[in-house]
Write a protein that holds these residues in place. Structure first.
Motif, PDB file in Angstrom:
ATOM      1  N   PRO A  42      11.342 -66.411  -8.088  1.00 17.81           N
ATOM      2  CA  PRO A  42       9.888 -65.655  -7.959  1.00 17.81           C
ATOM      3  C   PRO A  42       9.638 -64.485  -7.880  1.00 17.81           C
ATOM      4  N   LYS A  45       8.275 -62.503 -11.216  1.00 18.30           N
ATOM      5  CA  LYS A  45       7.117 -62.783 -11.856  1.00 18.30           C
ATOM      6  C   LYS A  45       6.000 -61.621 -11.529  1.00 18.30           C
ATOM      7  N   CYS A 130       7.741 -66.587  -3.219  1.00 20.00           N
ATOM      8  CA  CYS A 130       7.010 -67.993  -3.625  1.00 20.00           C
ATOM      9  C   CYS A 130       5.643 -67.708  -3.609  1.00 20.00           C
ATOM     10  N   ALA A 133       4.068 -65.462  -6.221  1.00 20.63           N
ATOM     11  CA  ALA A 133       4.469 -65.927  -7.640  1.00 20.63           C
ATOM     12  C   ALA A 133       3.244 -67.003  -7.753  1.00 20.63           C
ATOM     13  N   LYS A 136       0.062 -65.403  -8.366  1.00 21.00           N
ATOM     14  CA  LYS A 136      -0.241 -64.685  -9.646  1.00 21.00           C
ATOM     15  C   LYS A 136      -0.686 -63.212  -9.441  1.00 21.00           C
TER      16      LYS A 136
END
Length: 433
Positions: A42, A45, A130, A133, A136
């Motif tokens: 993660p 990202k 996590c 990610a 976003k």
């Protein structure tokens, strides 16, 4: 499990540094890489800013996050320790991680991580990445937990690295010299990634220079930037800075140590702009002025009431507390100090600095590593620091309030955990008044 049950599980089922100290520190990144692989990497990202150092990491991390938020970015913030609620460690745009995410994360992945026996911090780091990610985010400001080279946050490749300063802390784990400690902190430096060093000493500067040169990482010493031209402490709180490139900036954080942190932050902002972040001057000013409201920062020379004046601060080692003591001595008020420490710090060094004219209320935080209140009282007496001892922070604080005159100053500190107990107690006190 409920949220409260889940947090209790995390505290009890994984080695927790605040309870057992160095026994919770797991050298090496094996568990971190296994967790990262399980969760699909993660941390790749989103962009990151990595912040290490002995003192000032939290203030710098929160302020950089506030500046990025003010510039319009969706920002994750990962810091430690928490003061009142576990969720303070993991925030997106200032909002703490959802309770349900914490519950679901543990329930869904226990079968995988329990055989690994990760530390509390290893698991918390995986949870943060996590959550970021899933949310976003655009960028995360990631504070190193301990050291740098082997810290489990060190799997990231950031846009900018920041190392605030180096002083003696956690010497059993990081080394017994400034050079050794600096080498551990310098472990976050990555190939080609700009690194900002807030304060350098003759013993530590060559360490950073050699590491940066070997990795072709552009190196900037904030002390050489000459960004801050004047500093004025404001009567109503905060610090007014006259700067070379941003004009006047009103910083909400009032601690004397914040002038050096501010210099570090402004140097880092310059590197972040060069790395492609769009950060208008107004966003920089707003980030400094509204850092507490924007990110939920607590415990940095935090004013809790006016008459008597009540201030708490999380400074917990010699390098941090020296700024606190200097500021207390400048206040020209009768001092009442609620003081406690944990047993792996240089307690004698701290006690030697504390003002002798104050009335002391020695206490212990509700963590296993807390130095017993009667023991710190006995040690303090050899430094002519006099007062009574109390079993809890709340008892010590209540006694100080009852004995204080309106013109007095009550200071609460010596450890992050002393401040944590105080902040957890205050809402209960208000309910009972």
């Amino acid at each position: 499990m409920t949220y409260d049950e889940t947090v209790k599980y995390l505290f009890n089922a994984t080695p927790l540094f605040q309870n057992i100290g160095s026994g919770a520190y797991k050298e090496g990144l094996y568990n971190t890489w296994q967790l990262d692989k399980h969760f699909g990497h993660p941390h790749t990202k989103f962009k990151t800013i990595h912040v290490a150092g002995t003192n000032g990491k939290g203030s710098c991390s929160h302020t950089l996050a506030a500046i990025l938020q003010s510039a319009g970015y969706k920002v994750g913030l990962f810091t430690s320790p928490h003061l009142v609620d576990f969720r303070e460690r993991i925030r997106v745009n200032g909002k703490m991680i959802d309770e349900q995410f914490v519950v679901d994360f543990v329930d869904s992945h226990r079968a995988f991580f329990e055989p690994l026996h990760p530390s509390f911090f290893e698991l918390t780091t995986a949870m943060a990445f996590c959550f970021f990610a899933e949310q976003k985010i655009d960028v995360a400001v990631v504070e190193v937990g301990l050291g740098g080279r082997l810290d489990c946050t060190n799997i990231i490749t950031p846009q900018v690295c920041v190392i605030t300063n180096i002083s003696f802390d956690h010497v059993a784990l990081l080394g017994d010299s400034l050079e050794k400690i600096a080498a551990e902190k310098a472990g976050i430096i990555k190939s080609g990634v700009p690194v900002v060093v807030g304060e350098a000493l003759p013993d530590t500067r060559p360490v950073f220079e050699n590491k940066a040169q070997s990795l072709k990482a552009p190196l900037y010493f904030a002390e050489e930037s000459n960004e801050i031209q004047s500093v004025q402490f404001q009567e109503q709180g905060g610090i007014l800075y006259e700067t070379a490139h941003y004009g006047k900036i009103l910083g909400a954080l009032s601690g004397a140590c914040q002038t050096k942190n501010t210099n570090t932050i402004l140097c880092a902002v310059g590197r972040m702009k060069e790395a492609g972040f769009s950060i208008p001057d107004e966003a920089v000013k707003k980030g400094f002025t509204q850092v507490c409201e924007t990110t939920g920062l607590m415990g940095r020379w935090q004013k809790l009431q006016s008459a008597p004046l009540v201030i708490c601060d999380t400074g917990h080692n010699i390098a941090g507390i020296q700024y606190v003591v200097k500021q207390l001595k400048q206040m020209a008020r009768p001092l009442r100090i609620v003081l406690g420490m944990v047993n792996d710090k240089d307690i004698s060094g701290v006690l030697a600095m504390m003002p002798k004219e104050a009335t002391y209320y020695f206490c212990q935080a509700n963590v296993k590593r807390a130095l017993p209140h009667d023991e710190i009282k006995k040690m303090a007496e050899s430094y002519q620091l006099l007062g009574n001892s109390y079993h809890s922070v709340s008892d010590a604080y209540t006694a100080a309030l009852e004995q204080a005159e309106s013109e007095d100053c009550i200071f609460i500190g010596g450890s992050s955990f002393i401040v944590a107990d105080l902040l957890a107690y205050l809402p209960k006190r208000k309910m009972n008044l």
